[in-house]
Structure formats: structure tokens, C-alpha cells
Write a protein that holds these residues in place. Structure first.
Motif, mmCIF file in Angstrom:
data_model
loop_
_atom_site.group_PDB
_atom_site.id
_atom_site.type_symbol
_atom_site.label_atom_id
_atom_site.label_comp_id
_atom_site.label_asym_id
_atom_site.label_seq_id
_atom_site.Cartn_x
_atom_site.Cartn_y
_atom_site.Cartn_z
ATOM 1 N N PHE A 28 -0.895 -2.309 -21.293
ATOM 2 C CA PHE A 28 0.508 -2.018 -21.335
ATOM 3 C C PHE A 28 0.972 -1.036 -22.060
ATOM 4 O O PHE A 28 1.986 -0.036 -22.174
ATOM 5 C CB PHE A 28 1.436 -3.228 -20.927
ATOM 6 N N ASN A 48 -0.358 2.386 -21.797
ATOM 7 C CA ASN A 48 0.061 2.934 -20.511
ATOM 8 C C ASN A 48 1.727 3.181 -20.663
ATOM 9 O O ASN A 48 2.226 3.821 -19.679
ATOM 10 C CB ASN A 48 -0.357 2.378 -19.325
ATOM 11 N N GLU A 52 4.024 0.958 -20.472
ATOM 12 C CA GLU A 52 4.705 0.226 -19.480
ATOM 13 C C GLU A 52 5.572 -0.845 -20.235
ATOM 14 O O GLU A 52 5.315 -1.178 -21.504
ATOM 15 C CB GLU A 52 3.624 -0.522 -18.726
ATOM 16 N N TYR A 61 11.555 5.309 -21.981
ATOM 17 C CA TYR A 61 10.973 5.524 -20.603
ATOM 18 C C TYR A 61 9.982 6.248 -20.726
ATOM 19 O O TYR A 61 10.034 7.459 -20.751
ATOM 20 C CB TYR A 61 12.029 5.966 -19.619
ATOM 21 N N GLU A 62 8.786 5.650 -20.484
ATOM 22 C CA GLU A 62 7.335 6.505 -20.377
ATOM 23 C C GLU A 62 6.831 7.155 -21.547
ATOM 24 O O GLU A 62 5.932 8.075 -21.586
ATOM 25 C CB GLU A 62 7.648 7.621 -19.095
ATOM 26 N N SER A 72 6.672 1.238 -25.146
ATOM 27 C CA SER A 72 6.858 -0.041 -24.431
ATOM 28 C C SER A 72 7.915 -0.936 -25.123
ATOM 29 O O SER A 72 8.155 -0.947 -26.175
ATOM 30 C CB SER A 72 5.512 -0.779 -24.494
ATOM 31 N N HIS A 98 10.270 0.522 -13.417
ATOM 32 C CA HIS A 98 9.428 1.424 -12.757
ATOM 33 C C HIS A 98 8.054 1.254 -13.132
ATOM 34 O O HIS A 98 7.276 1.290 -12.424
ATOM 35 C CB HIS A 98 9.798 2.999 -13.200
ATOM 36 N N HIS A 99 7.674 0.840 -14.473
ATOM 37 C CA HIS A 99 6.517 0.671 -14.981
ATOM 38 C C HIS A 99 6.553 -0.516 -15.690
ATOM 39 O O HIS A 99 6.608 -0.608 -16.898
ATOM 40 C CB HIS A 99 5.895 1.932 -16.002
ATOM 41 N N CYS A 100 6.406 -1.744 -15.080
ATOM 42 C CA CYS A 100 6.775 -3.104 -15.616
ATOM 43 C C CYS A 100 5.742 -4.331 -15.104
ATOM 44 O O CYS A 100 5.501 -4.205 -13.749
ATOM 45 C CB CYS A 100 8.273 -3.242 -15.384
ATOM 46 N N HIS A 101 5.647 -4.984 -15.922
ATOM 47 C CA HIS A 101 4.944 -6.234 -15.716
ATOM 48 C C HIS A 101 5.973 -7.549 -15.679
ATOM 49 O O HIS A 101 6.495 -7.722 -16.700
ATOM 50 C CB HIS A 101 3.762 -6.618 -16.869
#
Length: 249
Positions: free
Chosen positions: A101, A104, A106, A196-197, A200, A231-234
Motif C-alpha cells: 500500500f 502504491n 494508497e 493524494y496519489e 500514504s 479513492h485508493h484505500c484499504h
């Protein structure tokens, strides 16, 4: 005629110190003795010295990263009792141990009532990240926003933002224990937007996502922040009683 090389121990130690080869400086005499005893070739001897230095540098880098992260204690996932919460997706948490993560860019959001181990998991992931060479910062939401707001009043907010951009993993603990005003909300949104992007975040909170308007000034503000976070999240949801109330933690 051969060039004369100074092989005096004091000269060698001086050179190693000059080039900051601290671990070789401490171990090279023992490695010379080992090489002679075991009839090592030059390449193997050199490789052993370099391996010692690489290991030492990694350990020192880890120590610096952990100190700079300002964790509230050191935690590991192996020290977390996954059987205690009523509900937690252990496989999903364990997958985060790969630190994919972070690579990436995230985010991770841990949601649950007080005392179910959200902070433990976030710190454990942060410590693991430090040990893998990432720069980490751990902070409570209240302290984080108070410091950033003070920087805003002093006119030094941009320098704080610049420092935060160097952090690979920012952990914000206990989001939801206070409501932000317009100024702090704006600062928080800038943090989310800048990361953002690009890097993390881990956020722990006891407030369900649908109620984040209780943290911010409106549903519109909460939606704008969540839009980027999610948007990019666990998302890890934990339910159960408090470890602290049960006397386990």
C-alpha cells in the motif's frame, strides 16, 4: 617499484572513519583473522566486509526512522490478539504487512470503537515501514492540527507542508475526538490533497464514514475529503469491547 601502502592500524582506522565505514572499522581486524584462518579469497573477504557495513547502515537507518516517527511505544502485528475483537478481517490486515500500500501510494482507514486495537495496528505497520527504509510520522489528530494551525498563525505553514511531503507514511491517530473549525478543516484538506496519489496515510477513527460531518463543518466538506481518501484505500472495520476495559491492554 611498488607503491608503498600504509597498513598501520591507526591509518586504516582513520581512513575508515573518514569514509564513515563505521561497522568495517569495528570488525575488520576480526574479519582479517577469519579470512586467514579459513583461507578466504580477496573477493569473499571484501564481500563479507561490505555485508557487515550494509547491515550496520540498515540498522542505524531503522533506528533513526523509528526515533523520527515519534511512535507511542513499539508494536508488532505478532503481538496483536486477533481473536479478541468481535469482528476484524485478519487476512486483510496481514496483507498490509507486505507494505504494498505504501509502494502504491494508497491509504488505510481503521474504524472502530475505542480500545479495539486501531492504534496498535497502525503503529505496528508504521514500525514495519521504518524497518523497510520508509520515513514515517505518527501523530494524534488533535496534536497534529494544533501544531499545523500554530504554524499557519506564524506564517510557516508551507515549511511544515514541505517537511510532510518527505514522509512516506503519515499516521493520524484518533481522528474524531474533536470537531475542526473552518481554518483547521482547510489545512487538513490541503494535507489530504497534497498526499493524494503521492504518498500514504493511515487514519484511525471511531466515527463511521457516514458521520464524518461531525468531524468537519459540513457533509460537503466531509465528502470532499473522503473522496480523495477513499479513492485508493484499504478500509478495516473492527468491532468489539475495549482491550483496556477488559484489562488485556
Amino acid at each position: 617499484m611498488k607503491d608503498m601502502i600504509n597498513t598501520a592500524p591507526e591509518h586504516i582506522k582513520s581512513l575508515l572513519k573518514q569514509f564513515k565505514l563505521l561497522d568495517i572499522q569495528l570488525n575488520y581486524e576480526a574479519e582479517i583473522a577469519y579470512a586467514i584462518e579459513n583461507n578466504l579469497g580477496h573477493r569473499e573477504f571484501l564481500a563479507r566486509l561490505l555485508a557487515i557495513e550494509a547491515k550496520g547502515k540498515k540498522e542505524r537507518n531503522t533506528e533513526r526512522n523509528i526515533k523520527a516517527a515519534k511512535f507511542e511505544g513499539i508494536k508488532t502485528l505478532d503481538g496483536f490478539d486477533f481473536s479478541f475483537p468481535d469482528k476484524i478481517n485478519e487476512a486483510k490486515v496481514r496483507d498490509l504487512e507486505t507494505l504494498t500500500f505504501i509502494n502504491n501510494k494508497e491509504n488505510v482507514i481503521l474504524i472502530g470503537p475505542p480500545g479495539v486495537g486501531k492504534s496498535h495496528i497502525s503503529i505496528a505497520l508504521g514500525v514495519l515501514a521504518c524497518r523497510n527504509g520508509f520515513k514515517v510520522l505518527f501523530t494524534t489528530a488533535q496534536e497534529f492540527m494544533d501544531k499545523l494551525y500554530a504554524s499557519y498563525l506564524q506564517g510557516s505553514l508551507e515549511s511544515k507542508f514541505k517537511a510532510l511531503r518527505k514522509v512516506d507514511l503519515l499516521i493520524i491517530d484518533e481522528l474524531g475526538h474533536f470537531q475542526m473549525d473552518k481554518e483547521k478543516e482547510s489545512i487538513f484538506f490541503q494535507i489530504i490533497r497534497q498526499r493524494y496519489e503521492k504518498s500514504s496515510l493511515i487514519i484511525t477513527t471511531n466515527i463511521p464514514l457516514g458521520n464524518w460531518d461531525k468531524i468537519f463543518t459540513s457533509k460537503l466538506a466531509a465528502t470532499a475529503i473522503l473522496d480523495r481518501l477513499m479513492h485508493h484505500c484499504h478500509l478495516i472495520s473492527i468491532t468489539g469491547d475495549s482491550y483496556r476495559v477488559k484489562g488485556i491492554k
